[in-house]
Design an enzyme around this catalytic site. Structure first.
Site, PDB file in Angstrom:
ATOM      1  N   TYR A 118     -39.946  14.933  31.910  1.00 50.00           N
ATOM      2  CA  TYR A 118     -39.079  15.836  31.071  1.00 50.00           C
ATOM      3  C   TYR A 118     -38.444  16.260  30.571  1.00 50.00           C
ATOM      4  O   TYR A 118     -37.721  16.852  30.021  1.00 50.00           O
ATOM      5  CB  TYR A 118     -40.143  17.438  31.520  1.00 50.00           C
ATOM      6  CG  TYR A 118     -39.968  18.146  30.600  1.00 50.00           C
ATOM      7  CD1 TYR A 118     -41.200  18.291  29.609  1.00 50.00           C
ATOM      8  CD2 TYR A 118     -39.888  19.795  30.803  1.00 50.00           C
ATOM      9  CE1 TYR A 118     -41.612  19.893  29.070  1.00 50.00           C
ATOM     10  CE2 TYR A 118     -39.661  20.937  30.184  1.00 50.00           C
ATOM     11  CZ  TYR A 118     -40.802  21.088  29.351  1.00 50.00           C
ATOM     12  OH  TYR A 118     -41.262  21.866  28.860  1.00 50.00           O
ATOM     13  N   HIS A 123     -38.871  18.175  22.567  1.00 46.59           N
ATOM     14  CA  HIS A 123     -40.289  19.048  23.018  1.00 46.59           C
ATOM     15  C   HIS A 123     -40.143  19.884  24.398  1.00 46.59           C
ATOM     16  O   HIS A 123     -40.723  21.157  24.161  1.00 46.59           O
ATOM     17  CB  HIS A 123     -41.197  18.002  23.996  1.00 46.59           C
ATOM     18  CG  HIS A 123     -42.448  17.525  24.881  1.00 46.59           C
ATOM     19  ND1 HIS A 123     -43.087  18.459  24.220  1.00 46.59           N
ATOM     20  CD2 HIS A 123     -42.179  17.943  26.362  1.00 46.59           C
ATOM     21  CE1 HIS A 123     -44.610  18.732  25.497  1.00 46.59           C
ATOM     22  NE2 HIS A 123     -43.749  18.443  26.648  1.00 46.59           N
ATOM     23  N   ARG A 132     -42.121  31.520  25.650  1.00 48.34           N
ATOM     24  CA  ARG A 132     -40.768  32.401  26.200  1.00 48.34           C
ATOM     25  C   ARG A 132     -40.168  32.434  24.690  1.00 48.34           C
ATOM     26  O   ARG A 132     -40.427  32.266  23.827  1.00 48.34           O
ATOM     27  CB  ARG A 132     -39.852  32.069  26.683  1.00 48.34           C
ATOM     28  CG  ARG A 132     -40.449  30.932  28.426  1.00 48.34           C
ATOM     29  CD  ARG A 132     -39.254  31.005  29.005  1.00 48.34           C
ATOM     30  NE  ARG A 132     -39.150  28.978  28.967  1.00 48.34           N
ATOM     31  CZ  ARG A 132     -39.485  27.945  28.996  1.00 48.34           C
ATOM     32  NH1 ARG A 132     -41.165  28.138  29.871  1.00 48.34           N
ATOM     33  NH2 ARG A 132     -39.425  27.044  28.974  1.00 48.34           N
ATOM     34  N   GLU A 189     -50.223  13.483  25.696  1.00 47.14           N
ATOM     35  CA  GLU A 189     -48.938  13.231  25.641  1.00 47.14           C
ATOM     36  C   GLU A 189     -48.041  11.944  25.216  1.00 47.14           C
ATOM     37  O   GLU A 189     -48.939  10.937  26.443  1.00 47.14           O
ATOM     38  CB  GLU A 189     -48.349  14.251  27.068  1.00 47.14           C
ATOM     39  CG  GLU A 189     -48.754  15.410  27.611  1.00 47.14           C
ATOM     40  CD  GLU A 189     -47.878  16.251  28.591  1.00 47.14           C
ATOM     41  OE1 GLU A 189     -47.344  15.114  28.888  1.00 47.14           O
ATOM     42  OE2 GLU A 189     -47.803  17.253  28.238  1.00 47.14           O
ATOM     43  N   TYR A 234     -50.266  26.083  37.325  1.00 46.70           N
ATOM     44  CA  TYR A 234     -48.555  25.198  37.279  1.00 46.70           C
ATOM     45  C   TYR A 234     -47.808  26.594  37.641  1.00 46.70           C
ATOM     46  O   TYR A 234     -46.349  25.954  38.156  1.00 46.70           O
ATOM     47  CB  TYR A 234     -48.412  25.696  35.281  1.00 46.70           C
ATOM     48  CG  TYR A 234     -47.784  26.228  34.975  1.00 46.70           C
ATOM     49  CD1 TYR A 234     -45.932  26.393  34.552  1.00 46.70           C
ATOM     50  CD2 TYR A 234     -48.142  27.199  34.456  1.00 46.70           C
ATOM     51  CE1 TYR A 234     -45.214  27.299  34.318  1.00 46.70           C
ATOM     52  CE2 TYR A 234     -47.058  28.350  33.468  1.00 46.70           C
ATOM     53  CZ  TYR A 234     -45.982  27.899  33.167  1.00 46.70           C
ATOM     54  OH  TYR A 234     -45.213  28.952  32.852  1.00 46.70           O
TER      55      TYR A 234
END
Length: 405
Positions: A118, A123, A132, A189, A234
């Site tokens: 990640y 991104h 958030r 992705e 998740y």
């Protein structure tokens, strides 16, 4: 959005490696020059690799793993020898060449384990801003540790293999019970895959400044995602069914040596990272990446132009972090870069970002909209590096979404 896409051009500077067959013949190791697939087993039969100390059986193989296991001294020597041999194709027998449109290309690596990182700050910032507080988009650990999770290697397939829309638990209203349904938020992705070319023993860590010695090369990678399934499942352990249903890779593995002239400085890291992640020479690779969406029966449209250089955490840091606890990597392991997004909307690497969670749909040339992918949509990812007349092409990874079974 741009609608023009450039066809792959495999040059003498590249010499990638892959696996091919013709008319269900045994699979063999190959490279490609222009539009000609070059049979390395036939070259070995004709004694072009005499003196290299390589058993020709390595070249009649279902995967590249045995070739990679020869080590970089031999694999780099083979690549350089091929560059000499292929400078004038007329000097070689026609039996070693096959037109690329008459061959079948196969998954080139027997993938043992798969880890997805990640590592693109833009991104991570985009996703954090959506879900958030935008002022605290990145979680506290993000700039200290290359965040990753272990994926599923058995569901990684080569370009041209299509998949059915996955099903799973979805809960769009958490005040109610979840439902079981096909995903309605199927996403891409845009990633690069790093192929491990040398293993480390269990308990040993790989030094960040030696980490590239453990990298054989790179492929284009599409780690498909079901965003609605992901959102429900998740917490607290991360992605599961939202990711493991399918991933796609390109058929040609471009060696890290082919990208030597395309190194660019990686972004400065602030705060300063821990010593085991501190690099003496900190580089990314300048590889242009393009995503094209082709609806069934319609005209294609380019929906993203990004670049492999848009990585906060480098490949070397990913390898070093992966092994700092003594984890053993093996030849053929695949490390996904994570979605690669630039700092402009046209360079975002997922539909989640491009449409900002579905709020800003893509308008196709016939006026139709896409927030996420529909059945029979095809996604094509292509990539290349180009500088001062030298071009290193990665080809493409092409996949169509089929209806749910």
């Amino acid at each position: 959005m741009n609608t023009e896409s450039q066809k792959a051009s495999f040059t003498i500077d590249n010499i990638p490696f892959g696996i091919f067959s013709v008319n269900n013949s045994p699979k063999r190791v190959a490279t490609i020059i222009g539009n000609q697939v070059v049979d390395l087993f036939e070259l070995a039969n004709l004694r072009y690799f005499d003196g290299f100390g390589i058993d020709k059986k390595v070249f009649e193989n279902e995967f590249l793993n045995d070739f990679i296991a020869l080590g970089k001294t031999k694999t780099n020597a083979v690549r350089k020898h091929l560059q000499i041999l292929l400078k004038d194709l007329k000097n070689l027998p026609r039996t070693v060449f096959h037109a690329d449109d008459l061959t079948e290309l196969h998954l080139p690596i027997r993938i043992g384990d798969y880890t997805d990182f990640y590592s693109s700050e833009q991104h991570a910032t985009n996703v954090g801003s959506m879900f958030r507080d935008p002022k605290n988009a990145l979680l506290p650990n993000w700039k200290h540790v290359p965040v990753a999770y272990h994926g599923r290697s058995s569901s990684i397939f080569v370009s041209g293999k299509n998949f059915h829309r996955p099903k799973g638990q979805v809960n769009n209203d958490e005040t109610k019970s979840p439902i079981f349904a096909p995903t309605s938020r199927l996403d891409i992705e845009l990633e690069m895959a790093t192929i491990i070319g040398k293993g480390n023993e269990i308990g040993d860590s790989i030094n960040v400044n030696q980490a590239e010695d453990y990298v054989f090369g790179f492929q284009l990678f599409n780690d498909w995602s079901a965003r609605d399934i992901q959102k429900w499942e998740y917490v607290p352990l991360g992605p599961f069914l939202a990711k493991n249903f399918f991933s796609s890779v390109s058929p040609w593995v471009v060696t890290i040596e082919a990208l030597e002239d395309f190194r660019v400085p990686a972004p400065e890291q602030n705060p300063v990272v821990l010593p085991y992640l501190t690099e003496k020479n900190r580089f990314n690779f300048d590889v242009k990446l393009e995503v094209t969406l082709q609806p069934k029966g319609g005209k294609s449209i380019i929906i993203s132009n990004s670049n492999f250089k848009n990585m906060y955490w480098t490949v070397a840091q990913q390898v070093a972090h992966h092994t700092v606890n003594g984890c053993n990597l093996n030849i053929g392991d695949l490390l996904g870069s994570g979605t690669i997004s630039g700092n402009k909307p046209e360079s975002f690497g997922s539909l989640l970002e491009i449409t900002w969670g579905g709020k800003n749909p893509i308008i196709l040339l016939d006026g139709a909209e896409r927030r996420f992918l529909e059945d029979f949509d095809t996604i094509i990812i292509s990539g290349f590096a180009e500088k001062e007349g030298k071009r290193i092409d990665f080809g493409e990874v092409r996949t169509m979404v089929l209806p749910t079974k």
